[in-house]
Write a protein that holds these residues in place. Structure first.
Motif, PDB file in Angstrom:
ATOM      1  N   PRO A  24       0.806  -1.226   0.000  1.00  0.00           N
ATOM      2  CA  PRO A  24       0.000   0.000   0.000  1.00  0.00           C
ATOM      3  C   PRO A  24       0.836   1.271   0.000  1.00  0.00           C
ATOM      4  CG  PRO A  24      -0.154  -1.123   2.135  1.00  0.00           C
ATOM      5  CD  PRO A  24       0.805  -1.913   1.305  1.00  0.00           C
ATOM      6  N   ASP A  25       0.609   2.106  -0.980  1.00  0.00           N
ATOM      7  CA  ASP A  25       1.261   3.404  -1.035  1.00  0.00           C
ATOM      8  C   ASP A  25       0.183   4.441  -0.705  1.00  0.00           C
ATOM      9  OD1 ASP A  25       2.220   5.836  -1.723  1.00  0.00           O
ATOM     10  OD2 ASP A  25       2.841   5.295  -3.753  1.00  0.00           O
ATOM     11  N   PHE A  26       0.166   4.873   0.565  1.00  0.00           N
ATOM     12  CA  PHE A  26      -0.959   5.684   1.026  1.00  0.00           C
ATOM     13  C   PHE A  26      -1.003   7.076   0.422  1.00  0.00           C
ATOM     14  CE2 PHE A  26      -0.705   2.404   4.317  1.00  0.00           C
ATOM     15  CZ  PHE A  26      -1.997   1.932   4.216  1.00  0.00           C
ATOM     16  N   SER A  27       0.082   7.488  -0.225  1.00  0.00           N
ATOM     17  CA  SER A  27       0.055   8.806  -0.848  1.00  0.00           C
ATOM     18  C   SER A  27      -0.945   8.815  -2.005  1.00  0.00           C
ATOM     19  CB  SER A  27       1.451   9.164  -1.360  1.00  0.00           C
ATOM     20  OG  SER A  27       1.773   8.321  -2.445  1.00  0.00           O
ATOM     21  N   LYS A  28      -1.350   7.626  -2.448  1.00  0.00           N
ATOM     22  CA  LYS A  28      -2.282   7.572  -3.580  1.00  0.00           C
ATOM     23  C   LYS A  28      -3.746   7.683  -3.154  1.00  0.00           C
ATOM     24  CE  LYS A  28       0.750   5.351  -6.803  1.00  0.00           C
ATOM     25  NZ  LYS A  28       1.318   4.018  -6.931  1.00  0.00           N
ATOM     26  N   LEU A  29      -3.983   7.762  -1.836  1.00  0.00           N
ATOM     27  CA  LEU A  29      -5.381   7.803  -1.377  1.00  0.00           C
ATOM     28  C   LEU A  29      -5.948   9.218  -1.400  1.00  0.00           C
ATOM     29  CD1 LEU A  29      -5.549   5.364   1.648  1.00  0.00           C
ATOM     30  CD2 LEU A  29      -6.290   5.022  -0.712  1.00  0.00           C
ATOM     31  N   SER A  30      -7.253   9.309  -1.698  1.00  0.00           N
ATOM     32  CA  SER A  30      -7.974  10.579  -1.602  1.00  0.00           C
ATOM     33  C   SER A  30      -9.423  10.210  -1.329  1.00  0.00           C
ATOM     34  CB  SER A  30      -7.872  11.329  -2.928  1.00  0.00           C
ATOM     35  OG  SER A  30      -8.624  10.624  -3.904  1.00  0.00           O
ATOM     36  N   PRO A  31     -10.244  11.197  -0.902  1.00  0.00           N
ATOM     37  CA  PRO A  31     -11.660  10.858  -0.660  1.00  0.00           C
ATOM     38  C   PRO A  31     -12.311  10.226  -1.883  1.00  0.00           C
ATOM     39  CG  PRO A  31     -11.167  13.030   0.206  1.00  0.00           C
ATOM     40  CD  PRO A  31      -9.929  12.582  -0.514  1.00  0.00           C
TER      41      PRO A  31
END
Ligand code: PHE
Length: 450
Positions: free
Chosen positions: A211-218
Protein backbone atom coordinates in the motif's frame (compact mmCIF):
# COMPACT_ATOMS: atom_id res chain seq x y z
CA UNK A 1 -51.13 -5.11 -0.76
CA UNK A 2 -49.56 -7.97 -2.60
CA UNK A 3 -48.48 -11.02 -0.65
CA UNK A 4 -45.14 -12.64 -1.15
CA UNK A 5 -45.74 -16.33 -1.18
CA UNK A 6 -47.69 -16.69 -4.38
CA UNK A 7 -47.00 -19.34 -6.96
CA UNK A 8 -45.21 -16.96 -9.25
CA UNK A 9 -42.36 -16.79 -6.75
CA UNK A 10 -40.89 -20.17 -5.80
CA UNK A 11 -38.16 -21.10 -3.30
CA UNK A 12 -34.57 -22.32 -3.23
CA UNK A 13 -34.18 -26.08 -2.99
CA UNK A 14 -31.39 -26.08 -0.40
CA UNK A 15 -29.06 -23.94 1.64
CA UNK A 16 -26.15 -24.81 -0.64
CA UNK A 17 -28.27 -23.79 -3.59
CA UNK A 18 -28.96 -20.45 -1.97
CA UNK A 19 -25.34 -19.77 -1.04
CA UNK A 20 -24.24 -20.65 -4.56
CA UNK A 21 -26.94 -18.53 -6.15
CA UNK A 22 -26.15 -15.55 -3.94
CA UNK A 23 -22.45 -16.07 -4.68
CA UNK A 24 -23.39 -16.30 -8.33
CA UNK A 25 -25.00 -12.89 -8.04
CA UNK A 26 -22.00 -11.46 -6.24
CA UNK A 27 -19.31 -13.03 -8.41
CA UNK A 28 -19.30 -11.60 -11.88
CA UNK A 29 -17.84 -8.92 -14.06
CA UNK A 30 -17.43 -6.83 -10.91
CA UNK A 31 -14.71 -9.21 -9.76
CA UNK A 32 -13.05 -10.12 -13.02
CA UNK A 33 -13.41 -7.00 -15.16
CA UNK A 34 -14.08 -4.06 -12.84
CA UNK A 35 -12.00 -4.83 -9.76
CA UNK A 36 -8.64 -5.05 -11.58
CA UNK A 37 -9.19 -2.01 -13.74
CA UNK A 38 -10.28 0.29 -10.93
CA UNK A 39 -7.52 -1.06 -8.68
CA UNK A 40 -5.13 -0.16 -11.50
CA UNK A 41 -6.61 3.31 -11.87
CA UNK A 42 -6.59 4.02 -8.16
CA UNK A 43 -3.07 3.14 -7.25
CA UNK A 44 -2.98 -0.56 -6.31
CA UNK A 45 -2.24 -1.80 -2.77
CA UNK A 46 -3.72 1.05 -0.76
CA UNK A 47 -6.95 0.84 -2.72
CA UNK A 48 -7.14 -2.92 -2.11
CA UNK A 49 -6.72 -2.37 1.61
CA UNK A 50 -9.51 0.22 1.78
CA UNK A 51 -11.68 -2.06 -0.32
CA UNK A 52 -11.19 -4.90 2.17
CA UNK A 53 -12.05 -2.60 5.05
CA UNK A 54 -15.27 -1.57 3.30
CA UNK A 55 -16.14 -5.23 2.75
CA UNK A 56 -15.70 -6.09 6.43
CA UNK A 57 -17.17 -3.02 8.12
CA UNK A 58 -19.93 -2.16 5.67
CA UNK A 59 -20.48 -5.02 3.23
CA UNK A 60 -20.87 -7.97 5.57
CA UNK A 61 -23.30 -6.27 8.00
CA UNK A 62 -25.46 -5.04 5.12
CA UNK A 63 -25.43 -8.44 3.46
CA UNK A 64 -26.95 -9.93 6.62
CA UNK A 65 -29.44 -7.06 6.86
CA UNK A 66 -30.61 -7.65 3.29
CA UNK A 67 -31.00 -11.40 3.78
CA UNK A 68 -32.99 -10.74 6.95
CA UNK A 69 -35.31 -8.19 5.37
CA UNK A 70 -35.92 -10.46 2.42
CA UNK A 71 -36.66 -13.60 4.39
CA UNK A 72 -38.84 -11.76 6.86
CA UNK A 73 -41.11 -10.32 4.19
CA UNK A 74 -40.78 -12.76 1.27
CA UNK A 75 -41.07 -9.75 -0.98
CA UNK A 76 -39.23 -7.61 -3.50
CA UNK A 77 -37.45 -4.48 -2.19
CA UNK A 78 -40.43 -2.18 -2.69
CA UNK A 79 -42.88 -4.58 -1.08
CA UNK A 80 -40.52 -5.37 1.78
CA UNK A 81 -40.30 -1.81 3.08
CA UNK A 82 -44.00 -1.27 2.50
CA UNK A 83 -44.81 -4.37 4.53
CA UNK A 84 -42.61 -3.42 7.48
CA UNK A 85 -43.53 0.30 7.58
CA UNK A 86 -46.73 0.74 5.59
CA UNK A 87 -47.29 4.16 4.10
CA UNK A 88 -43.87 5.52 5.09
CA UNK A 89 -41.25 7.12 2.83
CA UNK A 90 -38.91 4.18 3.53
CA UNK A 91 -40.41 2.45 0.54
CA UNK A 92 -38.23 4.89 -1.42
CA UNK A 93 -35.25 2.61 -0.71
CA UNK A 94 -37.02 -0.09 -2.63
CA UNK A 95 -37.74 2.15 -5.61
CA UNK A 96 -34.14 3.34 -5.60
CA UNK A 97 -33.05 -0.29 -5.64
CA UNK A 98 -35.25 -1.17 -8.59
CA UNK A 99 -33.87 1.89 -10.40
CA UNK A 100 -30.28 0.89 -9.58
CA UNK A 101 -30.92 -2.63 -10.86
CA UNK A 102 -32.29 -1.19 -14.06
CA UNK A 103 -29.32 1.13 -14.57
CA UNK A 104 -26.65 -1.43 -13.68
CA UNK A 105 -28.06 -4.12 -15.92
CA UNK A 106 -28.23 -1.64 -18.80
CA UNK A 107 -24.41 -1.36 -18.97
CA UNK A 108 -23.68 -4.76 -17.44
CA UNK A 109 -25.39 -6.35 -20.41
CA UNK A 110 -23.02 -4.50 -22.72
CA UNK A 111 -19.91 -5.86 -20.99
CA UNK A 112 -21.57 -9.26 -20.75
CA UNK A 113 -21.89 -9.07 -24.52
CA UNK A 114 -18.15 -8.38 -24.83
CA UNK A 115 -17.41 -11.58 -22.93
CA UNK A 116 -19.68 -13.67 -25.17
CA UNK A 117 -17.90 -12.19 -28.18
CA UNK A 118 -14.55 -13.23 -26.69
CA UNK A 119 -15.71 -16.82 -26.37
CA UNK A 120 -16.53 -16.79 -30.07
CA UNK A 121 -13.33 -14.97 -30.99
CA UNK A 122 -11.28 -17.44 -28.94
CA UNK A 123 -12.90 -20.36 -30.73
CA UNK A 124 -12.19 -18.81 -34.13
CA UNK A 125 -8.75 -17.86 -32.77
CA UNK A 126 -9.07 -14.25 -33.93
CA UNK A 127 -8.63 -13.06 -30.32
CA UNK A 128 -5.51 -15.20 -29.91
CA UNK A 129 -1.97 -15.13 -31.28
CA UNK A 130 -1.15 -11.62 -30.10
CA UNK A 131 2.53 -10.78 -29.84
CA UNK A 132 2.01 -7.89 -27.43
CA UNK A 133 -0.72 -6.43 -25.22
CA UNK A 134 -0.74 -3.38 -27.51
CA UNK A 135 -1.84 -5.61 -30.36
CA UNK A 136 -4.51 -7.23 -28.17
CA UNK A 137 -5.60 -3.77 -27.02
CA UNK A 138 -6.00 -2.54 -30.59
CA UNK A 139 -8.00 -5.58 -31.48
CA UNK A 140 -10.29 -4.93 -28.51
CA UNK A 141 -10.75 -1.23 -29.34
CA UNK A 142 -11.67 -2.03 -32.90
CA UNK A 143 -14.17 -4.57 -31.66
CA UNK A 144 -15.91 -2.33 -29.10
CA UNK A 145 -16.11 0.41 -31.69
CA UNK A 146 -18.08 -1.81 -34.06
CA UNK A 147 -21.75 -0.89 -33.64
CA UNK A 148 -23.37 -3.96 -35.23
CA UNK A 149 -21.22 -6.46 -33.39
CA UNK A 150 -21.65 -4.74 -30.04
CA UNK A 151 -25.43 -4.54 -30.41
CA UNK A 152 -25.64 -8.15 -31.49
CA UNK A 153 -23.74 -9.52 -28.49
CA UNK A 154 -25.45 -7.15 -26.08
CA UNK A 155 -28.84 -8.35 -27.31
CA UNK A 156 -27.69 -11.96 -27.05
CA UNK A 157 -26.62 -11.53 -23.44
CA UNK A 158 -29.94 -9.92 -22.51
CA UNK A 159 -31.88 -12.61 -24.33
CA UNK A 160 -30.15 -15.37 -22.36
CA UNK A 161 -30.84 -13.56 -19.06
CA UNK A 162 -34.45 -13.25 -20.12
CA UNK A 163 -34.88 -16.94 -20.83
CA UNK A 164 -33.31 -17.97 -17.51
CA UNK A 165 -35.36 -15.52 -15.46
CA UNK A 166 -38.60 -16.62 -17.14
CA UNK A 167 -37.91 -20.09 -15.74
CA UNK A 168 -37.87 -18.73 -12.19
CA UNK A 169 -35.46 -19.07 -9.32
CA UNK A 170 -35.25 -22.76 -8.76
CA UNK A 171 -34.88 -24.41 -12.11
CA UNK A 172 -33.27 -21.44 -13.80
CA UNK A 173 -31.00 -19.61 -11.42
CA UNK A 174 -30.03 -22.23 -8.86
CA UNK A 175 -28.99 -24.90 -11.35
CA UNK A 176 -26.82 -22.58 -13.36
CA UNK A 177 -24.61 -21.79 -10.35
CA UNK A 178 -24.00 -25.22 -8.89
CA UNK A 179 -20.92 -26.43 -10.76
CA UNK A 180 -19.72 -23.34 -12.53
CA UNK A 181 -18.48 -21.21 -9.68
CA UNK A 182 -16.05 -23.87 -8.36
CA UNK A 183 -14.71 -24.41 -11.90
CA UNK A 184 -14.04 -20.71 -12.31
CA UNK A 185 -12.03 -20.79 -9.10
CA UNK A 186 -9.81 -23.63 -10.31
CA UNK A 187 -9.12 -21.96 -13.66
CA UNK A 188 -8.16 -18.74 -11.93
CA UNK A 189 -5.71 -20.61 -9.69
CA UNK A 190 -4.03 -22.04 -12.79
CA UNK A 191 -3.84 -18.63 -14.45
CA UNK A 192 -2.37 -17.11 -11.31
CA UNK A 193 0.49 -19.61 -11.39
CA UNK A 194 1.08 -18.78 -15.04
CA UNK A 195 1.12 -15.03 -14.35
CA UNK A 196 3.37 -15.27 -11.32
CA UNK A 197 5.99 -17.18 -13.24
CA UNK A 198 6.32 -14.59 -16.02
CA UNK A 199 9.60 -12.66 -15.88
CA UNK A 200 9.09 -9.31 -14.11
CA UNK A 201 5.90 -10.47 -12.40
CA UNK A 202 7.03 -9.44 -8.91
CA UNK A 203 6.79 -5.77 -9.81
CA UNK A 204 3.07 -6.33 -10.31
CA UNK A 205 2.69 -8.19 -7.03
CA UNK A 206 4.31 -5.22 -5.33
CA UNK A 207 1.97 -2.73 -7.00
CA UNK A 208 -1.01 -4.87 -6.04
CA UNK A 209 -0.15 -5.71 -2.44
CA UNK A 210 2.12 -2.96 -1.15
CA UNK A 211 0.00 0.00 0.00
CA UNK A 212 1.26 3.40 -1.04
CA UNK A 213 -0.96 5.68 1.03
CA UNK A 214 0.06 8.81 -0.85
CA UNK A 215 -2.28 7.57 -3.58
CA UNK A 216 -5.38 7.80 -1.38
CA UNK A 217 -7.97 10.58 -1.60
CA UNK A 218 -11.66 10.86 -0.66
CA UNK A 219 -12.50 10.12 -4.27
CA UNK A 220 -10.49 6.89 -4.15
CA UNK A 221 -12.22 5.83 -0.94
CA UNK A 222 -15.62 6.48 -2.51
CA UNK A 223 -14.71 4.28 -5.46
CA UNK A 224 -13.53 1.51 -3.08
CA UNK A 225 -16.80 1.74 -1.16
CA UNK A 226 -18.84 1.74 -4.36
CA UNK A 227 -16.93 -1.31 -5.55
CA UNK A 228 -17.60 -3.14 -2.26
CA UNK A 229 -21.33 -2.62 -2.83
CA UNK A 230 -21.15 -3.45 -6.51
CA UNK A 231 -19.12 -6.60 -6.08
CA UNK A 232 -21.28 -7.94 -3.25
CA UNK A 233 -24.50 -6.99 -5.09
CA UNK A 234 -25.54 -4.83 -2.15
CA UNK A 235 -27.50 -1.64 -1.67
CA UNK A 236 -30.22 -2.25 -4.25
CA UNK A 237 -32.10 -5.19 -2.84
CA UNK A 238 -30.65 -7.98 -5.01
CA UNK A 239 -29.62 -9.89 -1.91
CA UNK A 240 -32.91 -8.92 -0.26
CA UNK A 241 -34.78 -10.41 -3.19
CA UNK A 242 -32.69 -13.61 -3.09
CA UNK A 243 -33.24 -13.81 0.68
CA UNK A 244 -36.97 -13.57 0.05
CA UNK A 245 -36.86 -17.01 -1.57
CA UNK A 246 -35.05 -18.55 1.41
CA UNK A 247 -36.70 -20.87 3.88
CA UNK A 248 -36.79 -20.25 7.62
CA UNK A 249 -34.62 -23.20 8.46
CA UNK A 250 -31.44 -21.69 7.09
CA UNK A 251 -28.81 -19.84 9.06
CA UNK A 252 -28.61 -16.35 7.59
CA UNK A 253 -25.36 -15.39 9.28
CA UNK A 254 -23.31 -18.23 7.91
CA UNK A 255 -24.82 -17.73 4.45
CA UNK A 256 -23.73 -14.08 4.52
CA UNK A 257 -20.22 -14.97 5.67
CA UNK A 258 -19.78 -17.57 2.94
CA UNK A 259 -20.95 -15.29 0.17
CA UNK A 260 -18.68 -12.45 1.29
CA UNK A 261 -15.67 -14.75 1.56
CA UNK A 262 -16.23 -16.40 -1.84
CA UNK A 263 -16.70 -13.09 -3.60
CA UNK A 264 -13.66 -11.49 -2.01
CA UNK A 265 -11.46 -14.49 -2.70
CA UNK A 266 -12.33 -14.43 -6.39
CA UNK A 267 -11.65 -10.69 -6.70
CA UNK A 268 -8.30 -10.97 -4.91
CA UNK A 269 -7.34 -13.94 -7.03
CA UNK A 270 -8.15 -12.11 -10.26
CA UNK A 271 -5.86 -9.29 -9.14
CA UNK A 272 -3.09 -11.84 -8.68
CA UNK A 273 -3.66 -13.00 -12.25
CA UNK A 274 -3.84 -9.55 -13.84
CA UNK A 275 -1.22 -7.35 -12.15
CA UNK A 276 1.80 -9.65 -12.40
CA UNK A 277 0.99 -10.04 -16.10
CA UNK A 278 0.44 -6.29 -16.58
CA UNK A 279 3.88 -5.48 -15.22
CA UNK A 280 5.62 -8.42 -16.84
CA UNK A 281 4.34 -7.21 -20.20
CA UNK A 282 5.19 -3.58 -19.60
CA UNK A 283 1.56 -2.42 -19.65
CA UNK A 284 -0.01 0.56 -17.89
CA UNK A 285 -2.13 -0.59 -14.89
CA UNK A 286 -4.39 2.47 -15.25
CA UNK A 287 -5.56 1.55 -18.72
CA UNK A 288 -9.26 1.50 -17.81
CA UNK A 289 -12.15 -0.79 -18.83
CA UNK A 290 -10.11 -2.50 -21.54
CA UNK A 291 -7.43 -3.74 -19.10
CA UNK A 292 -8.57 -7.34 -18.72
CA UNK A 293 -9.32 -7.63 -22.43
CA UNK A 294 -5.83 -6.61 -23.48
CA UNK A 295 -3.92 -8.48 -20.77
CA UNK A 296 -5.58 -11.87 -20.71
CA UNK A 297 -5.66 -12.58 -24.46
CA UNK A 298 -1.93 -11.80 -24.52
CA UNK A 299 -1.33 -14.23 -21.66
CA UNK A 300 -3.41 -16.88 -23.45
CA UNK A 301 -1.50 -16.28 -26.69
CA UNK A 302 1.79 -17.02 -24.97
CA UNK A 303 0.89 -20.16 -23.06
CA UNK A 304 0.73 -23.84 -24.01
CA UNK A 305 -2.88 -24.86 -24.77
CA UNK A 306 -3.71 -21.16 -24.50
CA UNK A 307 -6.50 -21.45 -27.03
CA UNK A 308 -8.37 -24.03 -24.99
CA UNK A 309 -7.82 -22.16 -21.74
CA UNK A 310 -9.09 -18.95 -23.36
CA UNK A 311 -12.32 -20.57 -24.49
CA UNK A 312 -12.95 -22.14 -21.08
CA UNK A 313 -12.07 -18.95 -19.24
CA UNK A 314 -14.30 -16.66 -21.27
CA UNK A 315 -17.12 -19.19 -21.21
CA UNK A 316 -16.95 -19.25 -17.42
CA UNK A 317 -16.85 -15.49 -17.34
CA UNK A 318 -20.00 -15.37 -19.46
CA UNK A 319 -21.68 -17.66 -16.97
CA UNK A 320 -20.48 -15.62 -14.00
CA UNK A 321 -21.81 -12.51 -15.73
CA UNK A 322 -25.14 -14.21 -16.47
CA UNK A 323 -25.66 -15.31 -12.86
CA UNK A 324 -25.16 -11.67 -11.83
CA UNK A 325 -27.22 -10.30 -14.69
CA UNK A 326 -30.15 -12.49 -13.79
CA UNK A 327 -30.07 -11.26 -10.19
CA UNK A 328 -30.25 -7.69 -11.46
CA UNK A 329 -33.14 -8.56 -13.74
CA UNK A 330 -34.85 -10.52 -10.97
CA UNK A 331 -35.09 -7.41 -8.77
CA UNK A 332 -36.91 -5.47 -11.45
CA UNK A 333 -39.07 -8.47 -12.35
CA UNK A 334 -39.98 -9.29 -8.72
CA UNK A 335 -41.22 -5.73 -8.42
CA UNK A 336 -43.66 -6.11 -11.33
CA UNK A 337 -44.79 -9.54 -10.15
CA UNK A 338 -45.41 -8.63 -6.49
CA UNK A 339 -46.49 -5.03 -6.75
CA UNK A 340 -48.27 -4.93 -10.07
CA UNK A 341 -49.49 -8.51 -10.10
CA UNK A 342 -48.04 -9.20 -13.54
CA UNK A 343 -47.39 -12.78 -14.63
CA UNK A 344 -43.68 -13.62 -14.59
CA UNK A 345 -43.40 -13.90 -18.34
CA UNK A 346 -44.86 -10.49 -19.06
CA UNK A 347 -42.71 -8.87 -16.36
CA UNK A 348 -39.53 -10.45 -17.74
CA UNK A 349 -40.23 -9.56 -21.37
CA UNK A 350 -41.10 -5.98 -20.59
CA UNK A 351 -38.18 -5.36 -18.21
CA UNK A 352 -35.57 -6.95 -20.48
CA UNK A 353 -36.63 -5.00 -23.54
CA UNK A 354 -36.68 -1.63 -21.81
CA UNK A 355 -33.34 -2.28 -20.09
CA UNK A 356 -31.77 -3.37 -23.35
CA UNK A 357 -32.98 -0.24 -25.12
CA UNK A 358 -31.65 2.00 -22.37
CA UNK A 359 -28.32 0.18 -22.57
CA UNK A 360 -27.79 0.89 -26.27
CA UNK A 361 -26.08 4.28 -25.73
CA UNK A 362 -23.76 2.60 -23.20
CA UNK A 363 -22.87 0.03 -25.81
CA UNK A 364 -22.05 2.77 -28.29
CA UNK A 365 -19.98 4.74 -25.78
CA UNK A 366 -16.75 3.22 -27.09
CA UNK A 367 -17.52 3.78 -30.76
CA UNK A 368 -20.27 5.76 -32.46
CA UNK A 369 -20.97 7.79 -29.30
CA UNK A 370 -17.49 7.95 -27.87
CA UNK A 371 -17.32 11.72 -28.26
CA UNK A 372 -20.73 12.37 -26.76
CA UNK A 373 -19.45 13.25 -23.30
CA UNK A 374 -20.57 15.41 -20.43
CA UNK A 375 -17.88 16.55 -17.98
CA UNK A 376 -15.48 14.24 -19.78
CA UNK A 377 -17.58 11.16 -19.12
CA UNK A 378 -19.40 9.04 -21.68
CA UNK A 379 -22.94 7.77 -21.24
CA UNK A 380 -21.52 4.45 -20.06
CA UNK A 381 -19.35 6.18 -17.44
CA UNK A 382 -22.29 8.20 -16.19
CA UNK A 383 -24.64 5.30 -15.73
CA UNK A 384 -21.95 3.23 -14.01
CA UNK A 385 -20.88 6.11 -11.79
CA UNK A 386 -24.38 7.14 -10.71
CA UNK A 387 -25.51 3.59 -9.99
CA UNK A 388 -22.37 2.12 -8.42
CA UNK A 389 -20.87 5.03 -6.55
CA UNK A 390 -24.03 6.84 -5.47
CA UNK A 391 -27.22 4.77 -5.60
CA UNK A 392 -25.73 1.59 -4.10
CA UNK A 393 -23.91 3.16 -1.12
CA UNK A 394 -26.88 5.45 -0.46
CA UNK A 395 -29.30 2.53 -0.65
CA UNK A 396 -27.08 0.48 1.66
CA UNK A 397 -26.79 3.28 4.16
CA UNK A 398 -30.56 3.83 4.25
CA UNK A 399 -31.13 0.10 4.69
CA UNK A 400 -28.73 0.09 7.64
CA UNK A 401 -30.57 3.03 9.20
CA UNK A 402 -33.89 1.35 8.55
CA UNK A 403 -32.87 -1.94 10.15
CA UNK A 404 -30.88 -0.32 12.96
CA UNK A 405 -33.31 2.39 13.98
CA UNK A 406 -36.74 2.02 12.36
CA UNK A 407 -37.58 -1.66 12.08
CA UNK A 408 -35.14 -2.31 14.95
CA UNK A 409 -32.30 -4.71 15.53
CA UNK A 410 -34.44 -6.69 18.00
CA UNK A 411 -36.92 -7.59 15.28
CA UNK A 412 -34.00 -8.47 13.03
CA UNK A 413 -32.47 -10.74 15.72
CA UNK A 414 -35.77 -12.56 16.04
CA UNK A 415 -35.83 -13.26 12.32
CA UNK A 416 -32.20 -14.37 12.30
CA UNK A 417 -32.79 -16.68 15.28
CA UNK A 418 -35.82 -18.47 13.84
CA UNK A 419 -35.79 -22.25 14.17
CA UNK A 420 -33.39 -22.15 17.09
CA UNK A 421 -30.50 -20.76 15.13
CA UNK A 422 -28.17 -18.99 17.57
CA UNK A 423 -26.93 -15.57 16.54
CA UNK A 424 -23.58 -15.31 18.29
CA UNK A 425 -22.60 -11.94 16.90
CA UNK A 426 -25.87 -10.17 17.66
CA UNK A 427 -24.35 -7.31 19.65
CA UNK A 428 -21.45 -6.69 17.32
CA UNK A 429 -23.72 -6.76 14.31
CA UNK A 430 -26.21 -4.34 15.90
CA UNK A 431 -23.39 -1.95 16.64
CA UNK A 432 -22.08 -2.12 13.11
CA UNK A 433 -25.47 -1.71 11.48
CA UNK A 434 -26.63 1.14 13.74
CA UNK A 435 -23.45 3.18 13.93
CA UNK A 436 -20.45 2.07 11.92
CA UNK A 437 -22.10 1.39 8.57
CA UNK A 438 -24.25 4.51 8.25
CA UNK A 439 -21.58 6.83 9.61
CA UNK A 440 -18.87 5.37 7.39
CA UNK A 441 -20.93 5.80 4.24
CA UNK A 442 -21.98 9.30 5.25
CA UNK A 443 -18.38 10.34 5.96
CA UNK A 444 -17.21 9.03 2.62
CA UNK A 445 -19.93 11.03 0.84
CA UNK A 446 -19.16 14.18 2.83
CA UNK A 447 -15.41 13.90 2.30
CA UNK A 448 -15.98 13.45 -1.39
CA UNK A 449 -18.27 16.44 -1.79
CA UNK A 450 -16.57 19.00 0.47
N1 PHE B 1 -22.04 -8.21 -8.03
C1 PHE B 1 -22.11 -8.29 -9.44
C2 PHE B 1 -20.70 -8.40 -10.01
O1 PHE B 1 -19.74 -8.29 -9.30
C3 PHE B 1 -22.85 -7.13 -10.05
C4 PHE B 1 -24.13 -6.82 -9.38
C5 PHE B 1 -24.30 -5.60 -8.73
C6 PHE B 1 -25.16 -7.74 -9.34
C7 PHE B 1 -25.46 -5.31 -8.04
C8 PHE B 1 -26.35 -7.47 -8.68
C9 PHE B 1 -26.49 -6.27 -8.02
O2 PHE B 1 -20.51 -8.60 -11.17
Amino acid sequence: MATGNNNQRGFWASRLGFVLAASGSAIGLGNVWKFPYITGENGGGAFVLIYLLCIAAVGLPIMLAEFTLGRKTNLNPVGAFQALKPGSPWVGIGFMGVAAGFLILSFYGVVGGWTIAYVVKSITRSALNFQSPAEAGDFFSTFIGNTEEILFYHALFMAICMVIVIKGVHSGIERACDILMPTLFVILLGLMIRSLTLPGAMEGVRFYLYPDFSKLSPGVVLVALGQAFFSLSLGMGAMLTYGSYLSERENLTSCAVYVVIFDTMIALLVGMVIFPAVFAMGLEPAEGPSLVFSVLPTVFSSMPMGGVVAVIFFALLVIAALTSGISLLEVVVAYFIDQKGWPRQKAVLFASLVIFAFGVPSGLSFGAMKDVTFMDMTFFDWVDNIASNYLLPLGGMLMAVFVGWVWGTRAAHEEIEKHETRFHWADQWSFLIRFVTPVAVMLVFLAHFF
